[in-house]
Write an enzyme that holds these catalytic residues in place. Sequence first.
Site, PDB file in Angstrom:
ATOM      1  N   HIS A  77       2.677  -2.376  -3.179  1.00 49.10           N
ATOM      2  CA  HIS A  77       3.158  -2.529  -4.600  1.00 49.10           C
ATOM      3  C   HIS A  77       4.764  -2.409  -4.622  1.00 49.10           C
ATOM      4  O   HIS A  77       5.402  -2.456  -5.359  1.00 49.10           O
ATOM      5  CB  HIS A  77       2.655  -1.268  -5.201  1.00 49.10           C
ATOM      6  CG  HIS A  77       2.628  -1.467  -6.797  1.00 49.10           C
ATOM      7  ND1 HIS A  77       3.249  -2.661  -7.476  1.00 49.10           N
ATOM      8  CD2 HIS A  77       1.994  -0.853  -7.912  1.00 49.10           C
ATOM      9  CE1 HIS A  77       2.854  -2.602  -8.642  1.00 49.10           C
ATOM     10  NE2 HIS A  77       2.250  -1.485  -9.049  1.00 49.10           N
ATOM     11  N   THR A 131     -11.120 -10.460   4.675  1.00 49.12           N
ATOM     12  CA  THR A 131     -12.228  -9.567   5.349  1.00 49.12           C
ATOM     13  C   THR A 131     -13.427  -9.912   4.527  1.00 49.12           C
ATOM     14  O   THR A 131     -13.436  -9.825   3.254  1.00 49.12           O
ATOM     15  CB  THR A 131     -12.095  -7.877   5.573  1.00 49.12           C
ATOM     16  OG1 THR A 131     -12.950  -7.505   5.973  1.00 49.12           O
ATOM     17  CG2 THR A 131     -11.431  -7.573   4.167  1.00 49.12           C
TER      18      THR A 131
END
Length: 515
Positions: free
Chosen positions: A486, A434
Site C-alpha cells: 500500500h 501462487t
Amino acid sequence: MADILTPALGESVSEATIGKWTKKAGDAVKKDEVLVELETDKVSLEVVAPSDGVLTEIRAADGATVTPGAVLGVISEGASAASADDAPKAEAPKAAPAAEVPPAAPAAPAAPVATPGGDVPIMTPTMGESVAEGTMGTWLKKSGDTVAKDEMLVEIETDKVAVEVSAPVAGVLTIAAEAGSSVTPGQQIGSIAASGEGTSPAPAPAQAAAAPAAAPASDAPHLSPAVQRVVTENNLDPKTIAATGPKGNITKADAVNAISAAPAAPAAAPAPTAAPAAPRADQPREERVKMTRLRQTIARRLKESQNTAAQLTTFNEVDMTNVMALRNQYKEVFEKRHGVKLGFMSFFTKAVVAALKEIPAVNAEIDGTDIIYKNHYDIGVAVGTEKGLVVPVLRDADHLSLAGIEKGIAALGRAARDGALTLDQLQGGTFTITNGGTYGSLMSTPILNAPQSGILGMHNIVQRPMAVDGQVVIRPMMYLALSYDHRIVDGKEAVTFLVRVKELLEDPARALLDL
C-alpha cells in the site's frame, strides 16, 4: 479385489499423466506402499496401495493420461505373505551382480596414479556473489573410504539452491568439515589422498575391501537431490539400485522401490513382537530438528516482508466457464502441436501481464525514497517442493505465447522438484503468482515476495450457484486474491488491477487479441 483409483487432483486440475510404476503385475504389495507417481500441470502425486495383496493388473501404463476416479490397477487380496517372502529373493540376484562386477576391480589401483604428488584438497565451490556461506549436508562417504573421480560426495545447502560437490580425483577421502557446519566459498572441506598411506593404518584393510565396491561408483548414475535424500534417509546403497531413468539415472520411484525390496524381510520380523497398545514406545514424544538453511531463509524473508511493506489484500471472484471451455476444446490439438499440455497458468499469466501494463505501480518496487518502475515482465511462479517453497522466475512473459508460457513453467517446476534451479532462475522477478488451489485452498491472503509490490493468489475452482441475467445458474468460480504494498499501490489501483484480470479471464479472447 481392490481397485487402485486415481485420486482427486483439485478442481483446477482435470487430468494427470502416469509416471513410472514401482511394481509390475504379479508383484506382492503392502498397504500404503507407493505404487506409481502421477504428474499434473502443477504437482506430482503419489498413489499408494489400498491394501495388502498382489498387483494382478495394471490398467494404465506409463505415460498414459488419466482422470480423477479412473482405475489404474487391481490388487488381489490374500496370498500376500507368500508373495512378500518371495519378493526379496527375486530381487537379491539382481543386486548381487551389480555389487560384484569383476571387470570394475582394476579401477581401484588406478586411483593413486591420478595424483602422485600427494593430497588433493576438496574446496567449497563458488555459490554466487550474493551467497556468502552454506551449510554442509550429509556426506555420502566417510573418512578412509575410497572414492572415484567425479563421484558425488556431499551437497551444500545455500539460501536458494543446493550445490553438489564431487571428487576432483580418485583416491582415499579425509573429511574436514562435518555435516551441519557452515562453510564459505573457497574453504577446504576435505581432501583426497593418492593412496591409503595418507590415512591411519587402521582403515587400510577397509580401503582394500572398499576398492571393489567403489569401482562401480564411477559408472553409478547421478543422484538428484530428491533421490539422494531418499537414499540417505533410508541407508540405501546407490550401487544396488536398478536405474530406470533417462541416461541411466536413478529416479525417485527406483529409490522408493529399493526401500520396499531391501527391508521387507527384516521389517516383517519385529511386527509380531510389537505390542499394538504401545506404538509410541520406540518414538520420542517430541523431536528437535534444526531448520534447513532454505527453511530459515523462507522464514526470515516472509517476516521481513510483513515488517517492511504495508501489506493489504483485495479479493474478487472469476467465472472460469469460458477459459475451461476454450481449454477443453483445444487441449488435445494444443498438446499435439506444441508438445505440452494447456493449463490454466498460461491464461492467468497473460491476464496478469496485460493488467500490469495498465497499472505499472503493481509491477514496481521501492528502493529507499525512489520508486523503480519495471518495463519488463518477469513473473515468479511459486512452487512447493520437499524442502520448501521456491519462486522460480519466468523471464519476459510478455513475449511468450501460451505454449511458451506452459513450457517455461513446466521446465521451472521440474527443476524445482529436482533441486536443479540456479540462482539466476530465482532472482529478479517483478510480480508473483501462487496457486493454492492445487492443494484445495478456497481463499487465502498471500504474502508479498519482497521487494515486489504485488502477488496474485489463485484458488480452488468450485461449482457455485450464481445469478446471471436474472436466473440462478451453476458456474465454476474461483476466488482471486491480490496482496499489494500500500506504500506505492493505492486501493483504487489494486482493485482496478484485479478487475482487469477478472475481465480478461472471463473473456479470454480479449487477452489473446490484446484488447
